[in-house]
Design an enzyme around this catalytic site. Sequence first.
Site, PDB file in Angstrom:
ATOM      1  N   SER A  87       0.843  -1.188   0.000  1.00 60.00           N
ATOM      2  CA  SER A  87       0.000   0.000   0.000  1.00 60.00           C
ATOM      3  C   SER A  87       0.876   1.234   0.000  1.00 60.00           C
ATOM      4  CB  SER A  87      -0.929   0.012   1.222  1.00 60.00           C
ATOM      5  OG  SER A  87      -0.170  -0.003   2.417  1.00 60.00           O
ATOM      6  N   GLY A  88       0.315   2.320  -0.481  1.00 59.25           N
ATOM      7  CA  GLY A  88       1.051   3.572  -0.560  1.00 59.25           C
ATOM      8  C   GLY A  88       0.151   4.744  -0.278  1.00 59.25           C
ATOM      9  N   ASP A  89       0.619   5.919  -0.618  1.00 58.46           N
ATOM     10  CA  ASP A  89      -0.120   7.138  -0.331  1.00 58.46           C
ATOM     11  C   ASP A  89      -1.402   7.230  -1.142  1.00 58.46           C
ATOM     12  OD1 ASP A  89      -0.603   9.598   0.850  1.00 58.46           O
ATOM     13  OD2 ASP A  89       0.435  10.695  -0.731  1.00 58.46           O
ATOM     14  N   LEU A  90      -1.396   6.682  -2.346  1.00 60.39           N
ATOM     15  CA  LEU A  90      -2.559   6.823  -3.225  1.00 60.39           C
ATOM     16  C   LEU A  90      -3.503   5.633  -3.174  1.00 60.39           C
ATOM     17  CD1 LEU A  90      -1.075   8.469  -6.442  1.00 60.39           C
ATOM     18  CD2 LEU A  90      -1.937   9.539  -4.357  1.00 60.39           C
TER      19      LEU A  90
ATOM     20  N   ASN B  78      -3.758   0.889  -2.966  1.00 61.14           N
ATOM     21  CA  ASN B  78      -3.190  -0.428  -2.700  1.00 61.14           C
ATOM     22  C   ASN B  78      -2.834  -1.124  -3.997  1.00 61.14           C
ATOM     23  OD1 ASN B  78      -3.353  -0.348   0.109  1.00 61.14           O
ATOM     24  ND2 ASN B  78      -5.479  -1.049   0.103  1.00 61.14           N
ATOM     25  N   VAL B  79      -1.890  -2.048  -3.906  1.00 59.23           N
ATOM     26  CA  VAL B  79      -1.494  -2.867  -5.051  1.00 59.23           C
ATOM     27  C   VAL B  79      -1.801  -4.321  -4.722  1.00 59.23           C
ATOM     28  CG1 VAL B  79       0.385  -3.574  -6.569  1.00 59.23           C
ATOM     29  CG2 VAL B  79       0.317  -1.233  -5.687  1.00 59.23           C
TER      30      VAL B  79
ATOM     31  N   LYS C 286      -2.929  -1.824  -9.331  1.00 58.19           N
ATOM     32  CA  LYS C 286      -2.981  -0.706  -8.395  1.00 58.19           C
ATOM     33  C   LYS C 286      -4.392  -0.140  -8.393  1.00 58.19           C
ATOM     34  CE  LYS C 286      -0.488   3.463  -7.005  1.00 58.19           C
ATOM     35  NZ  LYS C 286       0.712   4.300  -7.262  1.00 58.19           N
TER      36      LYS C 286
ATOM     37  N   ASP D  23      11.604  10.182  -7.196  1.00 60.96           N
ATOM     38  CA  ASP D  23      11.241   9.298  -6.083  1.00 60.96           C
ATOM     39  C   ASP D  23      12.087   8.026  -6.076  1.00 60.96           C
ATOM     40  OD1 ASP D  23       9.859   8.695  -3.788  1.00 60.96           O
ATOM     41  OD2 ASP D  23       8.129   7.818  -4.806  1.00 60.96           O
TER      42      ASP D  23
END
Length: 493
Positions: free
Chosen positions: A88-91, A93-94, A120, A216
């Site tokens: 998961s990330g800021d935007l 889930n994968v 994603k 990044d």
Amino acid sequence: MAAIKEESDYDSSRSSLTAPDSRRSWISDIGSSSSVSARSFGGDTPASSCRYKPHKANQAEWEAIRRLRAGAGRVGLEHFRLVRRLGSGDLGNVYLCRLREPWSSSSMTTTAGGCLYAMKVVDKDALAFRKKLRRAEVERDILRTLDHPFLPTLYADFEASHYACLVMEFCPGGDLHVARQRQPGRRFTVSSTRFYVAETVLALEYLHMMGVVYRDLKPENVLVRGDGHIMLSDFDLSLKCDVVPKLLRPARSAAAGGKPPLPPPSSCVPPTIQPVLSCIFRGVHKCHHAKECAGGGAAAGNNGDGDGNDEEAETETAEPEVVVVEPVAARSKSFVGTHEYLAPEVISGQGHGSAVDWWTLGVFMYEMLYGRTPFKGESNEKTLINIIKQPVTFPRLAGAAAAGEWEEMKTAQDLMLQLLAKNPKKRLGSTMGSAEVKRHPFFKGVNWALVRSVRPPEVPAPPAPAPKKVMTMSKKERQEPYNYRPENHFDYF
């Protein structure tokens, strides 16, 4: 990841948060203006834009998606079975996923149960509320243009209710941050680091040629494919700019104190991604420079009236001209990235360009070799102060000399010092981009054209077959998949 408002970055907010499952704090607020609709993400990628890509044309995954689109007319969430959450990330889930029957069967498929993909999933309404929908759109638009062995392949993108989904290739080897933890001393050897850094340089080179400043780079975003080669991921913080091809002669004056000519300024443009690189450069002519002589002498007394021998000698000894197609003059004032990887010009707010990618490459390389980043402090504030004020230091590694790494390590340190120059104008790669970086002695012996043919330091084991147990998601879990942590295997609908 962190960002502050900057018009060319489509930001209209300032927010700070810590992303789940991250060992470092993130700060980010590149979002979208309130006028951006949550429904502007678009539907399934048209077939015309999902052409065969030269580097991936023979993949079973491409063939399966092509057959699905040809048979069903579109690609949608109902065609996939989600296996488990990868991260998961800021935007969003994968998820690891595969096609449902009958689309999963293919004569080209070698994986038990069909081809595996990484999907994603982002909540458009949630991103619009947080003013970050534009970031997701930027990432999607960039992914649609990429075609490179070390960058992601976007097989399809579509919407399901208020969710936007990106179907990409799955990397079973995890990321380099996890891989580093498995190494002796939790660091890579010089030879392994050279391999991963060389492939990363080629990926950055391609992105810059496409007018994309990555911004990044870190081990967590460098994934390992099934064949052991790398793939950069996460492009929601990237900046899209114009690039203008330029033919420059490398600074033979590096020893004489001169500088090569700078390319014309690049302009940041909205991410309606249109590749500006052409294979044919028109109107580009070689520049013949007059021979420079220090302190007069016979050559100076010639006044250019000799018989041409001097000009021939100059041609023989001069460095060959290099095509530079990188946004070396792009400028942004966004505060974006991970604390430990932020470049000094980003922290100071003076404006930054593609040179930030070469700074992060230096930090990335340092962490690979030493197991930590060079400026990490007791707090985020102390880390930022260290980046601005503290010089780069290299700890002594026990056993490096015994392992025959000492000379190689000195060359690696020299490269890192040049990449971690605090003045971006003096940083390696700031003028001529990747051409400068690839010429460093650390990469001596690297055949850049055949990097893909080199055996990687590690090749991950094939993914285990998916469990037979199937779980059906509840209505709440379907509505909020980003809060659901699947244990084994489930049906989305």
